[in-house]
Design an enzyme around this catalytic site. Structure first.
Site, PDB file in Angstrom:
ATOM      1  CG  ASP A   1      58.480-122.819   0.757  1.00  0.00           C
ATOM      2  OD1 ASP A   1      57.807-123.694   1.468  1.00  0.00           O
ATOM      3  OD2 ASP A   1      59.374-122.939   0.339  1.00  0.00           O
TER       4      ASP A   1
ATOM      5  CG  HIS B   1      57.158-117.664  -0.441  1.00  0.00           C
ATOM      6  ND1 HIS B   1      56.677-117.814  -1.864  1.00  0.00           N
ATOM      7  CD2 HIS B   1      58.244-117.882   0.144  1.00  0.00           C
ATOM      8  CE1 HIS B   1      57.567-118.937  -2.181  1.00  0.00           C
ATOM      9  NE2 HIS B   1      59.234-119.089  -1.405  1.00  0.00           N
TER      10      HIS B   1
HETATM   11 ZN   LIG Z   1      61.868-119.811   1.332  1.00  0.00          ZN
END
Ligand SMILES: [Zn+2]
Length: 255
Positions: A40, A186
């Site tokens: 992400d 991430h």
């Molecule tokens: Zn995020």
């Protein structure tokens, strides 16, 4: 009536409106020995290259949930992600908490983000991951109406947690690894420029974290593939996931 009482009532009303059939993709049902890494907040300099390198070293593919704020700033990196054979989903125009937005704002955030990403990719976008994992029944419906599926996760790497050690992150990510697990990582750090919360970024080696997790997966016979690839020989497992950090509940009720 106290504010806390009002907030509890509001939260209960949201949950009562959520029938079991309203699910978000949380894992994959499959006979294949695969897991699905997801990333992400990218693409961003350094972090995206670190994870691309680890994925390449393991001949793995993954699904990247990109922020349009990151894509606009790092357009070439998006092309690199696609060229390396990975799948791209949408994380949002920016990193605001969807349930705190008006219906019009949330619709704009989701539909404009999808249109802009599809223009950049030249491909349809199937998947949407809500920022912070926060969604209400209403924002879940808007994602559906925009022609996407909401995707959450069944395992996390704690790579957003500044208090965790790298060993704890590896242990967390691999504790319940099983076929079909969707793992949260991430390759960006959403901050004020992305209209995200001002939270400190952990100082971690993202290559090393992913490399260690994928080595352990491999030792258990599990290969890493993108969500789209996993579903070629599997089906989605969904569960209702409606969530909003209590800190932001008041804003959602006020709007
Ligand atoms: Zn995020």
């Amino acid at each position: 009536m106290t504010l806390v009482h009002d907030l509890k009532l509001a939260a209960m009303r949201v949950l009562e409106k959520a029938p079991d059939a309203i699910g978000s993709v949380s894992s994959v049902r499959t006979d294949e020995a695969i897991i699905v890494p997801t990333f992400d907040d990218g693409p961003t300099p350094r972090r995206t290259h670190d994870v691309l390198r680890a994925l390449a070293d393991h001949e793995a593919t993954a699904t990247f949930f990109v922020l349009m704020t990151s894509v606009r700033a790092n357009r070439g990196l998006l092309d690199e992600v696609v060229a390396a054979g990975h799948e791209v989903g949408l994380h949002g125009m920016d990193h605001r908490h969807l349930p705190t937005l008006s219906r019009a704002e949330a619709t704009e955030m989701i539909t404009r983000g999808k249109a802009e990403l599809e223009d950049a990719l030249g491909l349809p976008v199937r998947w949407f991951r809500p920022p912070h994992g926060d969604q209400s029944v209403e924002t879940w419906r808007i994602i559906r109406e925009a022609g996407m599926e909401s995707v959450i996760w069944s395992g996390t790497s704690w790579d957003w947690n500044p208090d965790a050690t790298q060993d704890e992150r590896v242990a967390k990510a691999t504790a319940n690894l099983d076929r079909g697990t969707i793992l949260l990582f991430h390759d960006g750090h959403a901050g004020p420029a992305d209209l995200g919360d001002p939270v400190p970024e952990p100082d971690l080696d993202r290559y090393e974290l992913l490399d260690r997790v994928l080595r352990i997966a491999q030792a258990r016979g599990l290969r890493a593939v993108s969500l789209g690839r996993a579903l070629e020989r599997g089906s989605v497992v969904t569960r209702p996931h409606f969530n909003l950090h209590p800190k932001h509940l008041a804003a959602a009720v006020r709007r």
